[in-house]
Design an enzyme around this catalytic site. Structure first.
Site, PDB file in Angstrom:
ATOM      1  N   ALA A   1      14.116 -12.527   3.949  1.00 23.46           N
ATOM      2  CA  ALA A   1      13.013 -13.022   4.777  1.00 23.46           C
ATOM      3  C   ALA A   1      11.903 -11.993   4.940  1.00 23.46           C
ATOM      4  O   ALA A   1      10.922 -12.237   5.627  1.00 23.46           O
ATOM      5  CB  ALA A   1      13.543 -13.443   6.151  1.00 23.46           C
ATOM      6  N   GLY A   2      12.053 -10.827   4.315  1.00 24.70           N
ATOM      7  CA  GLY A   2      10.992  -9.826   4.373  1.00 24.70           C
ATOM      8  C   GLY A   2      11.046  -8.930   5.594  1.00 24.70           C
ATOM      9  O   GLY A   2      10.063  -8.293   5.942  1.00 24.70           O
TER      10      GLY A   2
ATOM     11  N   THR B   1       0.826  -1.213   0.000  1.00 22.26           N
ATOM     12  CA  THR B   1       0.000   0.000   0.000  1.00 22.26           C
ATOM     13  C   THR B   1       0.859   1.262   0.000  1.00 22.26           C
ATOM     14  O   THR B   1       0.384   2.330  -0.376  1.00 22.26           O
ATOM     15  CB  THR B   1      -0.909   0.050   1.246  1.00 22.26           C
TER      16      THR B   1
ATOM     17  N   ASP C   1       9.684   0.847   4.834  1.00 24.45           N
ATOM     18  CA  ASP C   1      10.793   0.137   5.474  1.00 24.45           C
ATOM     19  C   ASP C   1      11.739   1.109   6.158  1.00 24.45           C
ATOM     20  O   ASP C   1      12.139   0.921   7.311  1.00 24.45           O
ATOM     21  CB  ASP C   1      11.560  -0.699   4.439  1.00 24.45           C
TER      22      ASP C   1
END
Length: 386
Positions: free
Chosen positions: A118-119, A33, A167
């Site tokens: 792994a995100g 988003t 992030d």
């Protein structure tokens, strides 16, 4: 880890370093988003990148990565995209130079325990840790949002991933035991207590490395923009999917591909889910919050198509367990982790169940991380005694 990184730096460079701890992040809800001007709900976690860093009074930057056991150097006069982990450091330096901020040579040692792919956004942790370190060493006086934007632009220009701001924002703004609802358009944010002591955040790593994520991420971004362009013909005020609703999308259904329709359908619903999720957090309603996570996974798997069989299997296992409030794929997708909200007293039992069933299905054991929500990037003063 902090002490070992400091000792290695002193061994290699024979001086006292500045220590910086830069966390990975989870995102409870609000996936894909951020680049659609929507909302996200991330938090910083206890998995981290650690920097030991000091200036060296040259025009040369020297970086030793503990995780690859290699030292790489580059000149400040020749900062350009380069393959490998050094690209993230060079991207940050380039962005500081582009802003006319003085950068001189430095030495650093980087270690960490954020699993790559792994995100949990190890790249943002590398970027955020370096920009915070250089801000401290050179006294730029940047605020945390400016640092996040520098990290984001560094990722756009050097690795070439057109990521949203989430992030880098979460890495720099995290607070212990708090999640953050970030408005990715205005960059306004609000903290919400994640106050469920009876539950743990458990990440289950599918052990599938998301090598597709970068290229497919950019494809998804273009598909969303295509949907917006079609909607704008009828609704010129719509700037992004943040401004759209399902009625607007259905008006142009015959003018766009089924894939573009599905992508936009997912994003519009997910932006609303984040808003609903924060209301549920205020009410202390973790069960309904968890149902929203399952709905997000369904959308990411069927409409946005960024899941994979392994991730779908992990979420289907979670759904079988009453100790799990909710679960979904987390991060860019195509591999990496699922995020699970698990009753604390059942975590050991749940982890054993997941490992056994996943081993039976795929012939490999998933790594599982029980995480806590922690502070964002912290800079520790020089000459601290550990």
């Amino acid at each position: 880890m902090i002490q070992k990184t400091r000792e290695q730096f002193i061994h290699l460079f024979e001086k006292e370093p500045l220590m910086v701890v830069s966390p990975g992040r989870i995102n409870l809800i609000g996936e894909h988003t951020d680049y659609n001007d929507g909302f996200v709900l991330p938090a910083a976690i206890d998995k981290k990148i650690v920097y030991a860093i000091a200036l060296n009074n040259t025009q040369q930057c020297n970086a030793h990565a503990v995780f690859t056991n290699e030292t790489v150097s580059f000149s400040l006069a020749d900062v350009k995209p380069t393959p490998g982990w050094i690209n993230y450091l060079m991207g940050v330096v380039n962005q500081l130079q582009e802003r006319g901020l003085p950068v001189q040579g430095f030495d650093c040692v980087i270690s960490g325990d954020i699993p790559v792919g792994a995100g949990m956004s190890s790249s943002a942790a590398i970027e955020g840790g370096l920009v915070a370190a250089l801000d401290h060493l050179f006294g730029y006086g940047l605020d945390r949002m400016q640092m996040a934007l520098i990290g984001q632009k560094a990722e756009h220009t050097f690795p070439g991933v057109k990521c949203g701001i989430m992030d880098q924002f979460a890495n720099l703004h995290g607070k212990k035991d708090q999640v953050m609802r970030l408005d990715c358009r205005s960059l306004e944010f609000e903290y919400f207590p994640f106050n469920f002591p009876g539950y743990k955040v458990v990440l289950c790593n599918s052990m599938v490395h998301h090598s597709l994520a970068s290229s497919e991420y950019n494809v998804r971004r273009l598909q969303c923009e295509e949907g917006v362009k079609a909607i704008q013909a009828n609704h010129p005020a719509v700037k992004s999917l943040r401004d759209a609703d399902m009625k607007m999308l259905n008006e142009v259904r015959d003018q766009i591909s089924a894939k573009v329709y599905d992508r936009c359908n997912y994003v519009i619903a997910e932006i609303q889910r984040v808003q609903d999720a924060t209301t549920l957090l205020k009410q202390g309603n973790l069960q309904q919050f968890g149902e929203l996570m399952y709905a997000t996974h369904e959308g990411l798997s069927k409409l946005y198509e960024v899941s994979c069989p392994e991730l779908d299997f992990l979420v289907s296992l979670a759904r079988q367990r009453e100790e799990v409030a909710g679960a979904r794929v987390m991060g860019g997708g195509f591999g990496g982790c699922t995020i699970n909200l698990v009753k604390a007293e059942k975590v050991t039992e749940y982890v054993a169940f997941i490992k056994s069933r996943y081993q039976d299905q795929y012939g490999k054991e998933p790594e599982v991380y029980v995480t806590t929500i922690e502070e964002g990037v912290t800079v520790q003063p020089l000459a601290v005694s550990y």
